[in-house]
Design a protein around this motif. Structure first.
Motif, short mmCIF file in Angstrom:
data_model
loop_
_atom_site.label_atom_id
_atom_site.label_comp_id
_atom_site.label_asym_id
_atom_site.label_seq_id
_atom_site.Cartn_x
_atom_site.Cartn_y
_atom_site.Cartn_z
N ASP A 115 0.84 -1.21 0.00
CA ASP A 115 0.00 0.00 0.00
C ASP A 115 0.86 1.25 0.00
N GLU A 116 1.85 1.21 0.85
CA GLU A 116 2.74 2.35 0.99
C GLU A 116 3.53 2.57 -0.30
N ARG A 117 3.89 1.44 -0.94
CA ARG A 117 4.65 1.52 -2.20
C ARG A 117 3.85 2.28 -3.24
N ASP A 118 2.58 1.89 -3.41
CA ASP A 118 1.73 2.53 -4.42
C ASP A 118 1.67 4.03 -4.22
N GLU A 119 1.49 4.41 -2.96
CA GLU A 119 1.36 5.81 -2.64
C GLU A 119 2.65 6.57 -2.93
N ARG A 120 3.75 5.94 -2.51
CA ARG A 120 5.07 6.57 -2.68
C ARG A 120 5.41 6.71 -4.18
N VAL A 121 5.04 5.71 -4.98
CA VAL A 121 5.30 5.78 -6.43
C VAL A 121 4.58 6.98 -7.02
N LYS A 122 3.32 7.17 -6.62
CA LYS A 122 2.55 8.31 -7.12
C LYS A 122 3.23 9.62 -6.76
N GLU A 123 3.64 9.71 -5.51
CA GLU A 123 4.32 10.90 -5.00
C GLU A 123 5.57 11.20 -5.83
N LEU A 124 6.36 10.13 -6.06
CA LEU A 124 7.63 10.31 -6.78
C LEU A 124 7.40 10.71 -8.23
N LEU A 125 6.38 10.09 -8.86
CA LEU A 125 6.06 10.43 -10.25
C LEU A 125 5.70 11.91 -10.36
N ALA A 126 4.95 12.39 -9.37
CA ALA A 126 4.57 13.81 -9.38
C ALA A 126 5.80 14.68 -9.18
N LEU A 127 6.66 14.24 -8.27
CA LEU A 127 7.86 15.03 -7.96
C LEU A 127 8.76 15.20 -9.18
N VAL A 128 8.90 14.13 -10.00
CA VAL A 128 9.78 14.24 -11.17
C VAL A 128 9.02 14.69 -12.42
N GLY A 129 7.75 15.03 -12.25
CA GLY A 129 7.00 15.62 -13.36
C GLY A 129 6.49 14.62 -14.38
N LEU A 130 6.22 13.38 -13.95
CA LEU A 130 5.66 12.38 -14.87
C LEU A 130 4.41 11.73 -14.27
N PRO A 131 3.46 12.54 -13.81
CA PRO A 131 2.34 11.96 -13.08
C PRO A 131 1.51 10.97 -13.90
N ASP A 132 1.51 11.10 -15.24
CA ASP A 132 0.64 10.24 -16.04
C ASP A 132 1.40 9.18 -16.84
N LYS A 133 2.66 8.96 -16.48
CA LYS A 133 3.46 8.01 -17.25
C LYS A 133 3.68 6.68 -16.52
N GLY A 134 2.99 6.51 -15.42
CA GLY A 134 3.20 5.32 -14.59
C GLY A 134 3.09 4.00 -15.32
N GLU A 135 2.14 3.93 -16.26
CA GLU A 135 1.89 2.65 -16.93
C GLU A 135 2.71 2.47 -18.21
N ALA A 136 3.49 3.49 -18.57
CA ALA A 136 4.29 3.39 -19.80
C ALA A 136 5.50 2.51 -19.56
N TYR A 137 6.01 1.92 -20.66
CA TYR A 137 7.26 1.17 -20.58
C TYR A 137 8.42 2.09 -21.00
N PRO A 138 9.61 1.84 -20.48
CA PRO A 138 10.74 2.72 -20.80
C PRO A 138 10.89 2.99 -22.29
#
Lengths: 350, 220
Positions: A115-138
């Protein structure tokens, strides 16, 4: 705080040993952005990799926050690495995992619950400016975006130190600038110490507080970034920074000039404009600024100008002497009246 | 030609079933033991987290020995062990044992190659992140090598279809055996052509399926 004490790294080839890093001693303060610059093959990356022991030093000691980590192994080393983020030139993302899963990997290494992981991932994605790229592949991301993911992964576990190995060298100018801004932001917001290796002087200039210059495995000079660029001491450093601080003029301009051409450099505490106008007032010469470049490093100006001087020989020489005392460096680069006597003139000015 | 079409179809059906049985069992063996074998060979190699020269060398030599023995000889060589393990030395189940040994060695080596193909930087990044080896194996090595592992699996299955033809020597049966017995020994060219066609289709199908799966997981 990171302290390197006489760190050397040798690689043993088939015939002879190669010293990649030679007795480097260095202290990097907490929360500073420290750059290490040098040509390729200077040993920068090898030195950086000793900090998290991806490369073990042949001799010397590495201290992090008053702990001698040089001989850490196994679980102790793993715990240390959890607190040392690292980003790479080639990004090194797991290609078979999505952006979110890549970041999550670091959190799993730390042992964070789902649970904590999911939340932290969202936080980090926002911090680095990629909030909507979570499901993309490199594969679907641009270089700049990949490095953002790399940064998110590296800082996922709130590390104290972020090691950057040529982190912007594979990026275009725009992405480089954006990554530099992001790193600055992270440094400010989270107080993470950043060690940044690069051969790109412009990046070091824009990002770092202090910089160390490496040449052939040795650390030849360390100082504030502004000082290294404004008044380099070591010959190698001088040559290295000259590319970024010198201004060049086309030879056509030289041929059209009747008077002398001088190039001068000045730095932060030397305010230039009154100097030039007073030189023009006090001596019977015409001063003409042909080319110039003023850059700001950590808020302090560093300038280089090329000025044409016209007037009778004696007055021109007086003006040059006067200017020479006011600026950091002055050189007569061309003498329209007496081409052969440039060197002589240079001496008489001194 | 064989007397009745019905009889031919029945023989062929039985042979197909035997081929599936032998190839299926040995493929499962290749997956269950070949992947770990390839992984051991890889992670004990130089510069990796379980670097161990002895294990790596010994493992490599054993794999090479098995791979250099022609399959027909391996088949006969392991007969005593087949007897102990399966209880009999004839039939498709008995033939599956030597097939499995060959499959494990074959796939193990190919799997090692698939792991070797992984970008070193990605492994380094995961080591630098402080992950335990177990996590790196599960979430980095296996995932990054997946397309390669699937390709290698296709190659292995196709080789096994070929090997299984030799299983006739111990009464294993199968499509290849049918081709040899009727087509080669009894000069029934018609049956040989039919069985060979079936084999070609089998191999084609396997390759197509393998490629499809491999592409599905390839994000390189």
């Amino acid at each position: 705080m990171i302290k390197l004490d006489k760190v050397s790294v040798e690689f043993h080839g088939k015939l002879e040993a190669f010293k990649a890093v030679r007795e480097v001693s260095l202290v990097i303060e907490k929360s500073e952005i420290f750059g290490i610059v040098g040509t390729s093959g200077a040993g920068k990356s090898t030195l950086l990799r000793t900090i998290n022991l991806l490369q073990r030093p042949t001799c010397g000691e590495i201290w992090i926050d008053h702990n001698n980590i040089t001989n850490y192994t196994g679980e102790e080393l793993r715990q240390l690495r959890l607190k040392l983020g690292m980003i790479f030139q080639g990004f090194n993302l797991i290609k078979g995992k999505t952006v979110s899963q890549n970041i999550e990997f670091a959190l799993k290494a730390w042992g964070v619950e789902k649970d904590e992981r999911d939340e932290r991932v969202k936080e980090l994605l926002a911090l680095v400016g990629l909030p909507d790229k979570g499901e993309a592949y490199p594969l679907q991301l641009s270089g700049g975006q990949k490095q953002r993911v790399g940064i998110a992964r590296a800082i996922a576990n709130d590390p104290d130190i972020l090691l950057c190995d040529e982190a912007t060298s594979a990026l275009d100018l725009e992405s480089t600038e954006a990554i530099v801004q992001l790193l600055k932001e992270i440094n400010k917001k989270l107080g993470i110490t950043i060690v940044f290796i690069s051969h790109e002087l412009e990046v070091i200039k824009a990002l770092c507080h202090r910089v160390g210059v490496m040449s052939q495995g040795k650390l030849v000079e360390v100082g504030e970034v502004f000082d290294i660029f404004a008044s380099p001491q070591d010959d190698f450093t001088k040559q290295l920074v000259s590319k970024s601080t010198n201004v060049m003029i086309p030879k056509e301009v030289k041929l059209m000039t009747h008077g002398k051409l001088i190039s001068l450099k000045y730095k932060g505490d030397q305010t230039l404009e009154p100097v030039i106008s007073s030189a023009a007032k006090n001596f019977k010469v015409d001063l003409n600024i042909l080319h110039g470049n003023i850059q700001y490093i950590n808020g302090k100006p560093l300038g280089a100008l090329i000025i044409g001087i016209q007037g009778i020989e004696e007055e021109a020489n007086k003006a040059i002497s006067y200017l020479k005392n006011q600026v950091q460096e002055l050189e007569v680069i061309y003498d329209g009246r007496n081409r052969g006597a440039i060197n002589e003139l240079r001496q008489s000015v001194v | 030609m064989m007397e009745g079409t019905e009889e031919l179809l029945m023989s062929l059906g039985k042979a197909l079933f035997e081929t599936f049985e032998m190839v299926g069992i040995s493929t499962i063996a290749a997956l269950s033991f070949g992947v770990p074998l390839g992984l051991i060979l890889f992670v004990t190699s130089q510069g990796l987290f379980f670097e161990n020269k002895t294990v790596n060398k010994v493992g490599g030599v054993i794999v090479n020995i098995i791979r250099s023995v022609p399959f027909v000889i391996l088949l006969v060589l392991v007969l005593p062990f087949t007897e102990i393990l399966v209880g009999t030395t004839i039939g498709p189940l008995a033939a599956s044992f030597p097939l499995s040994i060959a499959a494990i060695a074959f796939y193990g080596r190919l799997a090692e190659g698939a792991f070797r193909e992984i970008d070193k930087g990605v492994i380094e990044a995961s080591i630098a992140s402080g992950a335990k080896p177990r996590l790196i194996i599960r979430e980095v090595l296996l995932i990054e090598a997946l397309p390669g592992l699937l390709n290698a699996l296709t190659i292995t299955i196709i080789s096994l279809i070929g090997y299984s033809a030799m299983a006739g020597i111990v009464g294993g049966g199968g499509v290849g055996d049918l081709a040899i017995r009727f087509g080669y020994y009894r000069y029934q060219t018609g049956i040989m052509l039919i069985t060979v066609t079936v084999l070609v289709l089998l191999v084609q199908g396997t390759q197509a399926l393998g490629d499809k799966f491999s592409r599905r997981f390839d994000r390189r």
